[in-house]
Write a protein that holds these residues in place. Structure first.
Motif, PDB file in Angstrom:
ATOM      1  N   GLN A  94       0.954  -0.484  -0.022  1.00  0.00           N
ATOM      2  CA  GLN A  94      -0.304   0.405   0.094  1.00  0.00           C
ATOM      3  C   GLN A  94       0.772   1.292   0.536  1.00  0.00           C
ATOM      4  N   ARG A 148       1.458  -3.814 -12.299  1.00  0.00           N
ATOM      5  CA  ARG A 148       0.855  -5.041 -12.756  1.00  0.00           C
ATOM      6  C   ARG A 148       0.682  -5.975 -13.546  1.00  0.00           C
ATOM      7  N   GLY A 195      -7.532   2.626  -8.359  1.00  0.00           N
ATOM      8  CA  GLY A 195      -6.019   2.000  -8.817  1.00  0.00           C
ATOM      9  C   GLY A 195      -6.358   3.176 -10.449  1.00  0.00           C
ATOM     10  N   LEU A 206     -13.319   4.774  -7.649  1.00  0.00           N
ATOM     11  CA  LEU A 206     -13.109   5.140  -6.286  1.00  0.00           C
ATOM     12  C   LEU A 206     -11.811   4.725  -5.960  1.00  0.00           C
ATOM     13  N   ASP A 207     -11.284   4.906  -4.638  1.00  0.00           N
ATOM     14  CA  ASP A 207      -9.804   4.463  -4.513  1.00  0.00           C
ATOM     15  C   ASP A 207      -9.042   5.641  -3.327  1.00  0.00           C
ATOM     16  N   ILE A 208      -8.072   4.984  -2.054  1.00  0.00           N
ATOM     17  CA  ILE A 208      -7.516   5.359  -1.110  1.00  0.00           C
ATOM     18  C   ILE A 208      -6.660   6.511  -1.712  1.00  0.00           C
ATOM     19  N   ALA A 230     -12.322   1.783   1.685  1.00  0.00           N
ATOM     20  CA  ALA A 230     -13.457   1.025   1.638  1.00  0.00           C
ATOM     21  C   ALA A 230     -14.063   0.338   2.652  1.00  0.00           C
ATOM     22  N   ALA A 248     -11.210  -5.578  -8.507  1.00  0.00           N
ATOM     23  CA  ALA A 248     -10.027  -6.089  -8.773  1.00  0.00           C
ATOM     24  C   ALA A 248      -9.277  -5.683  -7.853  1.00  0.00           C
ATOM     25  N   ALA A 264      -8.208  -5.907  -4.655  1.00  0.00           N
ATOM     26  CA  ALA A 264      -7.399  -5.390  -3.957  1.00  0.00           C
ATOM     27  C   ALA A 264      -7.966  -5.600  -2.051  1.00  0.00           C
ATOM     28  N   TYR A 288      -6.920  -5.285   2.094  1.00  0.00           N
ATOM     29  CA  TYR A 288      -7.313  -4.415   3.078  1.00  0.00           C
ATOM     30  C   TYR A 288      -6.876  -4.613   4.745  1.00  0.00           C
TER      31      TYR A 288
HETATM   32  C1  SAM Z   1      -3.094  -3.451  -6.992  1.00  0.00           C
HETATM   33  S1  SAM Z   1      -4.068  -2.187  -6.768  1.00  0.00           S
HETATM   34  C2  SAM Z   1      -5.365  -2.453  -8.000  1.00  0.00           C
HETATM   35  C3  SAM Z   1      -6.041  -1.423  -8.876  1.00  0.00           C
HETATM   36  C4  SAM Z   1      -7.507  -2.324  -9.082  1.00  0.00           C
HETATM   37  N1  SAM Z   1      -8.307  -2.162  -9.321  1.00  0.00           N
HETATM   38  C5  SAM Z   1      -6.337  -3.126 -10.777  1.00  0.00           C
HETATM   39  O1  SAM Z   1      -6.921  -4.087 -10.916  1.00  0.00           O
HETATM   40  O2  SAM Z   1      -5.571  -2.361 -11.787  1.00  0.00           O
HETATM   41  C6  SAM Z   1      -4.631  -2.101  -4.898  1.00  0.00           C
HETATM   42  C7  SAM Z   1      -5.939  -0.889  -5.218  1.00  0.00           C
HETATM   43  O3  SAM Z   1      -6.565  -0.825  -3.948  1.00  0.00           O
HETATM   44  C8  SAM Z   1      -6.207   0.724  -3.498  1.00  0.00           C
HETATM   45  N2  SAM Z   1      -7.052   0.473  -1.599  1.00  0.00           N
HETATM   46  C9  SAM Z   1      -5.404  -0.015  -0.609  1.00  0.00           C
HETATM   47  N3  SAM Z   1      -6.583   0.271   0.521  1.00  0.00           N
HETATM   48  C10 SAM Z   1      -7.820   1.062   0.190  1.00  0.00           C
HETATM   49  C11 SAM Z   1      -9.255   0.730   1.315  1.00  0.00           C
HETATM   50  N4  SAM Z   1      -8.626   0.842   2.326  1.00  0.00           N
HETATM   51  N5  SAM Z   1      -9.619   1.738   0.075  1.00  0.00           N
HETATM   52  C12 SAM Z   1      -9.516   2.084  -1.251  1.00  0.00           C
HETATM   53  N6  SAM Z   1      -9.037   2.005  -2.255  1.00  0.00           N
HETATM   54  C13 SAM Z   1      -8.057   0.498  -1.377  1.00  0.00           C
HETATM   55  C14 SAM Z   1      -5.122   0.906  -3.341  1.00  0.00           C
HETATM   56  O4  SAM Z   1      -4.970   2.287  -3.068  1.00  0.00           O
HETATM   57  C15 SAM Z   1      -4.331   0.382  -4.628  1.00  0.00           C
HETATM   58  O5  SAM Z   1      -4.757   1.573  -5.835  1.00  0.00           O
END
Ligand code: SAM
Length: 269
Positions: free
Chosen positions: A60, A77, A122, A142-144, A169, A185, A187, A191
């Motif tokens: 993260q 990725r 992402g 949505l992302d953090i 999330a 996807a 993620a 968490y």
């Molecule tokens: C491996 S990336 C996947 C990005 C995209 N879904 C993809 O498959 O290309 C994981 C994503 O989860 C997000 N993430 C991690 N913890 C989170 C949280 N608590 N709330 C929202 N997003 C979160 C990260 O910032 C990151 O952008």
């Protein structure tokens, strides 16, 4: 900004749904909370008064860096998927195009009107593909990670049906029964409390809504297992995930193994 998002948003301060008005960013008509919408991202995390979240894993911390956000789609990725899921996983589905084909089909994108949520989007790889596949529907990414969302904002400029939101999330800023489908996807392994996120996913899905995600199972190589450990990536057993989601009320769980990764789908009855 697509105004269809306004009735869906829940104010992080007064918890009222549908009270935001568009006015240089957003303003909550109930409590007056102003939300910054600069650079194409509505930051609902910042205003929640919790300050910047502390990343609890090495993965993260990378996700919050500008450089990784910029090279994520082309380099980060595909490299990580190969390392953690095995060379065969990507090849089996023809890389991202195949992965997206599976997600679109699992979401029943062609048969449903939306709105759609791409949770933990992402830099917006799936967000853009969903928006292109469902041009008449609202798609919320949505992302953090601010860095990820800033890159996403630059890449979704041509899509008038996409809205980007920064939030956690574990506490989704939407009303109950909002989305027709939720894409998640790569993620859940990131968490801190996946069960709390699943509860939130359940809450924001409409009855009949579909939850489609992907994550890592056991990495097929020693290198992959080591990388997962160093990065702090939790691995899932599909059987355990099925049990966990059904305990929370999800039905019709299905999954598809792709090497050391799997795509899953469940429905809120
Ligand atoms: C491996 S990336 C996947 C990005 C995209 N879904 C993809 O498959 O290309 C994981 C994503 O989860 C997000 N993430 C991690 N913890 C989170 C949280 N608590 N709330 C929202 N997003 C979160 C990260 O910032 C990151 O952008």
């Amino acid at each position: 900004m697509d105004p269809h998002v306004l009735p869906l948003l829940r104010c992080p301060r007064c918890a009222t749904t549908g009270a935001f008005e568009a006015a240089r960013g957003l303003v909550c008509g109930r409590c007056g909370l102003a939300v910054d919408g600069a650079r194409g991202v509505y930051d609902l995390l910042d205003v929640a008064g919790r300050g910047e979240p502390a990343a609890t894993t090495a993965e993260q911390r990378f996700m919050e860096g500008e450089l990784v956000a910029r090279v994520y789609e082309r380099l980060w990725r595909p490299t990580f998927v190969r390392m953690l899921a095995g060379r065969g996983a990507g090849a089996a589905v023809g890389g991202f195009a195949g992965e997206m084909f599976i997600h679109k089909a699992a979401l029943s994108l062609d048969d449903r009107a939306g709105p759609w949520l791409d949770l933990s989007c992402g830099p917006g790889l799936f967000t853009r593909a969903i928006a292109a596949g469902a041009p008449g529907a609202l798609v919320v990414g949505l992302d953090i990670s601010r860095a990820m969302l800033e890159v996403a904002a630059g890449r979704v400029r041509g899509y008038t049906n996409v809205v980007l939101v920064r939030a956690d999330a574990h506490q989704l800023p939407f009303g109950d029964d909002t989305f027709e489908g939720l894409n998640n996807a790569g993620a859940i392994h990131a968490y801190d409390d996946a069960e709390q996120c699943f509860r939130e996913i359940w809450r924001v899905l409409r009855p009949g809504g579909l939850y489609v995600g992907s994550t890592f199972a056991e990495a097929p190589t020693l290198g992959g297992r080591l990388a997962a450990r160093v990065a702090g990536i939790r691995r899932y057993d599909p059987g355990e995930l099925r049990a966990q989601l059904s305990r929370l009320g999800f039905a019709e769980y299905e999954d598809l193994r792709l090497g050391g990764a799997f795509v899953f789908r469940a429905r809120k009855p």
